[in-house]
Design an enzyme around this catalytic site. Structure first.
Site, PDB file in Angstrom:
ATOM      1  N   ARG A 265       0.951  -1.227  -0.124  1.00  0.00           N
ATOM      2  CA  ARG A 265       0.121  -0.060  -0.034  1.00  0.00           C
ATOM      3  C   ARG A 265       0.922   1.099   0.106  1.00  0.00           C
ATOM      4  O   ARG A 265       0.721   2.259  -0.841  1.00  0.00           O
ATOM      5  CB  ARG A 265      -1.047   0.102   1.060  1.00  0.00           C
ATOM      6  CG  ARG A 265      -2.340  -0.787   0.996  1.00  0.00           C
ATOM      7  CD  ARG A 265      -2.933  -1.419   2.056  1.00  0.00           C
ATOM      8  NE  ARG A 265      -3.839  -2.053   1.673  1.00  0.00           N
ATOM      9  CZ  ARG A 265      -4.540  -3.082   2.416  1.00  0.00           C
ATOM     10  NH1 ARG A 265      -4.259  -3.469   3.844  1.00  0.00           N
ATOM     11  NH2 ARG A 265      -5.432  -4.077   1.982  1.00  0.00           N
ATOM     12  N   TYR A 403      -6.329  -2.076  -6.739  1.00  0.00           N
ATOM     13  CA  TYR A 403      -5.656  -3.144  -6.220  1.00  0.00           C
ATOM     14  C   TYR A 403      -5.036  -2.702  -4.879  1.00  0.00           C
ATOM     15  O   TYR A 403      -5.017  -1.602  -4.560  1.00  0.00           O
ATOM     16  CB  TYR A 403      -4.641  -3.928  -7.344  1.00  0.00           C
ATOM     17  CG  TYR A 403      -3.723  -2.933  -8.034  1.00  0.00           C
ATOM     18  CD1 TYR A 403      -3.350  -3.560  -9.209  1.00  0.00           C
ATOM     19  CD2 TYR A 403      -3.200  -1.787  -7.828  1.00  0.00           C
ATOM     20  CE1 TYR A 403      -2.333  -2.782 -10.072  1.00  0.00           C
ATOM     21  CE2 TYR A 403      -2.343  -1.223  -8.705  1.00  0.00           C
ATOM     22  CZ  TYR A 403      -1.984  -1.664  -9.516  1.00  0.00           C
ATOM     23  OH  TYR A 403      -1.001  -1.007 -10.503  1.00  0.00           O
ATOM     24  N   GLU A 404      -4.138  -3.671  -4.190  1.00  0.00           N
ATOM     25  CA  GLU A 404      -3.784  -3.661  -2.897  1.00  0.00           C
ATOM     26  C   GLU A 404      -5.104  -3.366  -1.851  1.00  0.00           C
ATOM     27  O   GLU A 404      -4.644  -2.618  -0.798  1.00  0.00           O
ATOM     28  CB  GLU A 404      -2.705  -2.617  -2.791  1.00  0.00           C
ATOM     29  CG  GLU A 404      -1.518  -2.475  -3.922  1.00  0.00           C
ATOM     30  CD  GLU A 404      -0.575  -3.928  -3.340  1.00  0.00           C
ATOM     31  OE1 GLU A 404      -0.709  -4.543  -2.624  1.00  0.00           O
ATOM     32  OE2 GLU A 404       0.213  -4.050  -4.157  1.00  0.00           O
ATOM     33  N   GLY A 405      -6.207  -3.954  -2.258  1.00  0.00           N
ATOM     34  CA  GLY A 405      -7.140  -3.782  -1.243  1.00  0.00           C
ATOM     35  C   GLY A 405      -7.946  -2.535  -1.880  1.00  0.00           C
ATOM     36  O   GLY A 405      -7.257  -1.318  -2.194  1.00  0.00           O
TER      37      GLY A 405
END
Length: 596
Positions: A265, A403-405
């Site tokens: 993140r 992406y990455e949550g």
């Protein structure tokens, strides 16, 4: 240890500008590293932009090899496994400057160095690290990360891929399908998550990519952006994986996945910074050259406003990202000095600042989208054309919010993690929240404070915005307790307040530090950016605070909190917003580039 900065504490502690790291603090090695990465991008990536848009996957692979030869893939890897073993700030710095030209390459780079290599360096056994990490660090091998499935996206732990132990106990057989796998088309190794029997949590495995071992791929996905980033489905059919290739312990895959995402993140935030700098520079070049009504469009206020806002957000993103990166690096160094292994120190260091990592991921990914959008607008009709660079930048930026949550997940995580830290006693939220509640009952002071010192009023505003968060979140926790998790819209509103506080404070502290070093008269534009960012932050906090208050309170409590909100978001001296924008834009237009 007591005076060390903890994650999330920015909310309840006053941070001094001397205690934060800023891009102006890069040492000689870091400046050289930055310049060499920029040179690499300008030589290898920027001239090939068109090929990246035409799905030239071989080009991505080729440039990844070159990056490996120059050591860029090994910045974060310990020296024992062929890496440069540089600090966390350097890791973030390389990720920042290598990612500015195209999202296709930056996705391949991030997937390989972050989620492809890092889980082995952080969780692998000594044998696993000796066997695989040197190949990954040099770019001889490339890594991919297989977590997402058709039915398991944000709910990563719900994957259906199975791992079954063989009768002789020597290997697992993995069966299942993964999707959206970056680097799938050219990877040699995958970190694969699967479930053993009916375990509550998934388990991680290191799997070599051998098509004769039951591994097959879907076609390359057709995507809105990041077009030369290889993205495929990967299918496993009784793929044999030696038992010694299990990563960490059985059922620990979910933990690996979550911690890998924390690092991912902050690196994703970094990867959106240079893209903003280059977008600002590209937009101002065009605005200075494009003549309408017999004058360059850069002389029009409407265009200047855009340039100023784009630059301000980029500057704020840099300020907050490098602040957090250095906090993480300091935390890692303290743990190493206390006898932790490199693995343990890095894991715990990043985990400590998981709240900041989520904040950065959301804020910077949204800013890069806004920046490229305005870039298109400044180019006008030309911006919509594939012949101009803005169109591909805009498309590439879009994935960063997913992406990455997703940003929704990260918004809820940031507040959720903060509340959990408070419950554990790592961050005292209760004390300050009670103090704010008492302050609301008291009579406000009508003294006119002395704001003669630089940022005196702005820092007081930041302190008041923190009170808004404590007031709103405190009342919400009191009302809903552990049930707060299910009130997602409230969490989202609270997280927007939290994000603005961290970003605005970081920007002000960076600029204050710079002004003390260079002299106020030398950094007038940076001072203007810090004030402009705070002005917008106050507006967002006002709006989101009000949304929260009117949605979960009523009667006297609601009236009291709305009065508090008004008191805590009130300037004594409003800034001249248009004047600030004109000052910022003037410098960028005269220097014909992002100038900070």
């Amino acid at each position: 240890m007591s005076d060390i900065i903890r994650g999330g504490q920015f909310l309840v502690k006053e941070t001094k500008c001397e205690d934060i790291f800023t891009p102006e603090d890069f040492n000689e090695e870091q400046v050289m590293m930055r310049d060499s990465v920029i040179e690499f991008v300008d030589k290898e990536i920027w001239p090939n932009k068109e090929r990246f848009e035409k799905k030239d996957y071989a080009l991505t692979e080729d440039i990844m090899r070159k990056a490996g030869e120059l050591g860029y893939l090994s910045v974060a890897v310990p020296a024992a496994y062929g890496g440069m073993e540089m600090g966390f700030v350097n890791t973030v710095l390389v990720c920042d400057y290598i990612s500015g030209a195209t999202g296709s390459f930056s996705t391949a780079f991030g997937a390989h160095t972050g989620i492809g290599t890092m889980p082995i360096t952080l969780y692998g056994t000594e044998e696993q690290k000796q066997k695989y990490v040197p190949k990954l660090a040099s770019g001889e091998w490339f890594g991919a990360y297989c977590l997402t499935e058709p039915g398991a996206g944000s709910d990563a732990n719900s994957g259906k891929t199975k791992a079954v132990l063989s009768e002789d106990g020597t290997h697992y057989k993995i069966t299942g399908g993964k999707m959206w796998i970056s680097n799938a088309g050219f990877c040699n190794l995958m970190i694969v998550f699967a479930r053993i029997e009916d375990d509550k949590n998934i388990t991680g495995f290191i799997v070599e990519n051998d098509p004769s071992n039951g591994i097959s791929m879907g076609d390359e996905e057709h995507k809105l952006g990041i077009r030369s980033s290889s993205t495929r489905q990967v299918f496993f059919n009784e793929t044999k994986v030696p038992v010694e290739n299990m990563l960490a312990g059985r059922g620990e895959g979910f933990k690996i996945a979550m911690n890998a995402l924390n690092v991912g993140r902050i690196k994703l935030a970094a990867a959106c910074l240079e893209a903003q700098r280059r977008t600002v520079t590209g937009a101002v070049h065009y605005a200075n050259e494009r003549v309408q009504f017999k004058t360059p469009i850069s002389s029009f206020g409407a265009i200047q406003a855009k340039i100023a806002e784009m630059a301000t957000n980029a500057y704020a993103g840099e300020s907050a990202t490098y602040r957090a990166a250095a906090d993480i690096e300091n935390r890692i160094n303290i743990r190493v000095s206390e006898g932790n292994s490199h693995q343990e120190a890095e894991l715990k260091g990043v985990e400590e600042f998981a709240i900041e990592c989520s904040i950065l991921k959301v804020a910077v990914s949204e800013d890069v989208q806004a920046c490229t959008d305005e870039g298109i607008q400044i180019f006008g009709g030309m911006g919509f054309s594939e012949d101009a660079p803005m169109e591909s930048a805009w498309r590439d930026a879009r994935i960063a919010r997913i992406y990455e949550g997703t940003n929704e997940i990260n918004r809820m995580l940031s507040v959720g993690m903060l509340v959990k830290k408070a419950m554990k006693g790592h961050v005292d939220l209760l004390g300050p929240a009670m103090a704010v509640a008492e302050e609301l009952m008291g009579i406000p002071s009508f003294d006119v404070p002395d704001y003669s010192e630089l940022f005196a009023e702005e820092k007081e505003m930041i302190a008041k915005l923190k009170k808004v968060f404590l007031m709103v979140a405190g009342a919400a926790v009191q009302k809903y307790g552990p049930e707060l998790e299910s009130h997602q819209q409230l969490l989202m509103a609270a997280s927007d307040i939290l994000i603005e506080i961290y970003m605005a404070e970081s920007t002000i502290l960076r600029t204050e530090k710079l002004a003390k070093k260079e002299g106020e008269d030398k950094v007038q534009e940076q001072i203007a950016m810090a004030k402009l960012y705070l002005y917008h932050a106050v507006d967002i906090v006002t709006q989101k605070g009000k949304e929260g208050i009117v949605s979960f309170s009523e009667g006297d409590e609601q009236r009291m909190m709305l009065m508090g909100l008004k008191r805590f978001t009130k300037y004594t001296n409003m800034p001249n917003v248009i004047g600030l924008r004109e000052k910022i834009a003037a410098k960028i237009i005269s220097e014909n580039k992002y100038a900070f």
